[in-house]
Design a protein around this motif. Structure first.
Motif, PDB file in Angstrom:
ATOM      1  N   GLU A  14      -9.734  -5.507  -6.762  1.00 38.79           N
ATOM      2  CA  GLU A  14      -8.580  -6.121  -6.844  1.00 38.79           C
ATOM      3  C   GLU A  14      -8.050  -6.729  -5.786  1.00 38.79           C
ATOM      4  OE1 GLU A  14      -9.127  -2.824  -7.282  1.00 38.79           O
ATOM      5  OE2 GLU A  14      -8.542  -2.443  -9.202  1.00 38.79           O
ATOM      6  N   THR A  15      -8.501  -6.629  -4.583  1.00 36.65           N
ATOM      7  CA  THR A  15      -8.341  -7.285  -3.269  1.00 36.65           C
ATOM      8  C   THR A  15      -9.131  -8.632  -3.573  1.00 36.65           C
ATOM      9  OG1 THR A  15      -8.429  -5.392  -1.997  1.00 36.65           O
ATOM     10  CG2 THR A  15      -8.840  -7.434  -0.799  1.00 36.65           C
ATOM     11  N   SER A  16     -10.380  -8.756  -4.011  1.00 40.55           N
ATOM     12  CA  SER A  16     -11.008 -10.121  -4.263  1.00 40.55           C
ATOM     13  C   SER A  16     -10.246 -11.151  -5.235  1.00 40.55           C
ATOM     14  CB  SER A  16     -12.367  -9.899  -4.601  1.00 40.55           C
ATOM     15  OG  SER A  16     -12.988  -8.963  -3.717  1.00 40.55           O
ATOM     16  N   THR A  17      -9.592 -10.205  -6.274  1.00 41.87           N
ATOM     17  CA  THR A  17      -8.622 -11.157  -7.146  1.00 41.87           C
ATOM     18  C   THR A  17      -7.495 -11.796  -6.469  1.00 41.87           C
ATOM     19  OG1 THR A  17      -9.695  -9.825  -9.016  1.00 41.87           O
ATOM     20  CG2 THR A  17      -7.622 -11.045  -9.317  1.00 41.87           C
ATOM     21  N   LEU A  18      -6.966 -10.992  -5.829  1.00 35.23           N
ATOM     22  CA  LEU A  18      -5.681 -11.244  -4.957  1.00 35.23           C
ATOM     23  C   LEU A  18      -6.057 -12.472  -3.852  1.00 35.23           C
ATOM     24  CD1 LEU A  18      -2.759 -10.639  -4.012  1.00 35.23           C
ATOM     25  CD2 LEU A  18      -3.544  -8.993  -2.332  1.00 35.23           C
ATOM     26  N   PHE A  19      -7.116 -12.209  -3.220  1.00 37.51           N
ATOM     27  CA  PHE A  19      -7.500 -13.215  -2.289  1.00 37.51           C
ATOM     28  C   PHE A  19      -7.973 -14.659  -3.079  1.00 37.51           C
ATOM     29  CE2 PHE A  19      -9.421 -10.226   1.139  1.00 37.51           C
ATOM     30  CZ  PHE A  19      -8.153  -9.896   1.399  1.00 37.51           C
ATOM     31  N   ARG A 103      -2.756   3.082   2.174  1.00 39.16           N
ATOM     32  CA  ARG A 103      -2.102   2.382   2.810  1.00 39.16           C
ATOM     33  C   ARG A 103      -2.297   1.648   4.144  1.00 39.16           C
ATOM     34  NH1 ARG A 103       3.599   3.880   3.414  1.00 39.16           N
ATOM     35  NH2 ARG A 103       3.037   4.513   1.336  1.00 39.16           N
ATOM     36  N   THR A 104      -3.427   1.983   4.725  1.00 41.14           N
ATOM     37  CA  THR A 104      -4.261   1.045   5.672  1.00 41.14           C
ATOM     38  C   THR A 104      -4.753  -0.029   5.019  1.00 41.14           C
ATOM     39  OG1 THR A 104      -4.725   3.237   6.963  1.00 41.14           O
ATOM     40  CG2 THR A 104      -5.898   1.168   7.427  1.00 41.14           C
ATOM     41  N   GLN A 105      -5.454   0.015   3.842  1.00 38.71           N
ATOM     42  CA  GLN A 105      -6.017  -1.008   3.184  1.00 38.71           C
ATOM     43  C   GLN A 105      -5.056  -1.839   2.846  1.00 38.71           C
ATOM     44  OE1 GLN A 105      -6.353  -2.020  -0.614  1.00 38.71           O
ATOM     45  NE2 GLN A 105      -7.794  -3.256  -0.045  1.00 38.71           N
ATOM     46  N   GLN A 106      -3.906  -1.593   2.129  1.00 36.60           N
ATOM     47  CA  GLN A 106      -2.712  -2.531   1.833  1.00 36.60           C
ATOM     48  C   GLN A 106      -2.197  -3.317   2.878  1.00 36.60           C
ATOM     49  OE1 GLN A 106      -0.057   0.123  -0.112  1.00 36.60           O
ATOM     50  NE2 GLN A 106      -1.107  -0.008  -1.978  1.00 36.60           N
ATOM     51  N   GLU A 107      -2.085  -2.683   4.320  1.00 35.79           N
ATOM     52  CA  GLU A 107      -1.509  -3.176   5.390  1.00 35.79           C
ATOM     53  C   GLU A 107      -2.247  -4.379   5.840  1.00 35.79           C
ATOM     54  OE1 GLU A 107      -0.666   0.156   7.782  1.00 35.79           O
ATOM     55  OE2 GLU A 107       1.089   0.594   6.868  1.00 35.79           O
TER      56      GLU A 107
END
Length: 160
Positions: A14-19, A103-107
């Motif tokens: 999900e993070t890679s897609t967002l990036f 939460r840490t990952q999202q921040e």
């Protein structure tokens, strides 16, 4: 307290897609700007605009990843030094730690997006509208995009 911290970020897909999506959007905005302001249409200058946009997006993705990983690691170390009162949150200790990790990952992802995009837009604006005013528009676009992407990529190496 154990000194072995788990620095593995959850939800990497999900993070890679967002990036990828954000980087492509941010890298394509200068092309849109130059298309409207300087009449650099894709039909005439697509050979310049498209490769530079893709390379700029790839540099932004690398910058996002470096800053996000570094921020996540620093925050994880700091947050693991404090004890969570999971009973006050009506959770088990494992659930509270999972929420804290998420939460840490999202921040760290949001900080990475903010910091890298601010650096990119500021650097591009400086080169495109101030430092390279006397240069023809296609060359100005190419130089400003390349310099901005390189600045973000190189700058993220020190922040990650």
């Amino acid at each position: 307290m154990s000194d072995d911290y788990d620095f593995k970020q959850p939800a990497a897909a999900e993070t890679s897609t967002l990036f990828f999506g954000v980087a492509l959007l941010v890298a394509s905005l200068p092309g849109y700007l130059f298309n409207g302001v300087h009449d650099m249409s894709l039909a005439d200058f697509g050979v310049v605009i498209l490769p530079i946009t893709v390379l700029g997006a790839l540099a932004l993705i690398a910058g996002y990843k470096h800053v996000s990983d570094g921020t996540f690691n620093r925050l994880t170390v700091i947050r693991n030094q404090t004890k969570i009162n999971h009973k006050k949150l009506n959770m088990t200790a494992a659930e509270a730690n999972a929420v804290q990790t998420q939460r840490t990952q999202q921040e760290s992802v949001m900080w990475s997006l903010f910091l890298n995009n601010a650096m990119f837009v500021t650097c591009f604006s400086f080169f495109a509208f101030y430092a390279l005013q006397a240069v023809a528009a296609p060359y100005r676009y190419t130089i400003a995009m390349a310099a901005s992407a390189a600045f973000v990529w190189q700058g993220s190496q020190f922040m990650g």
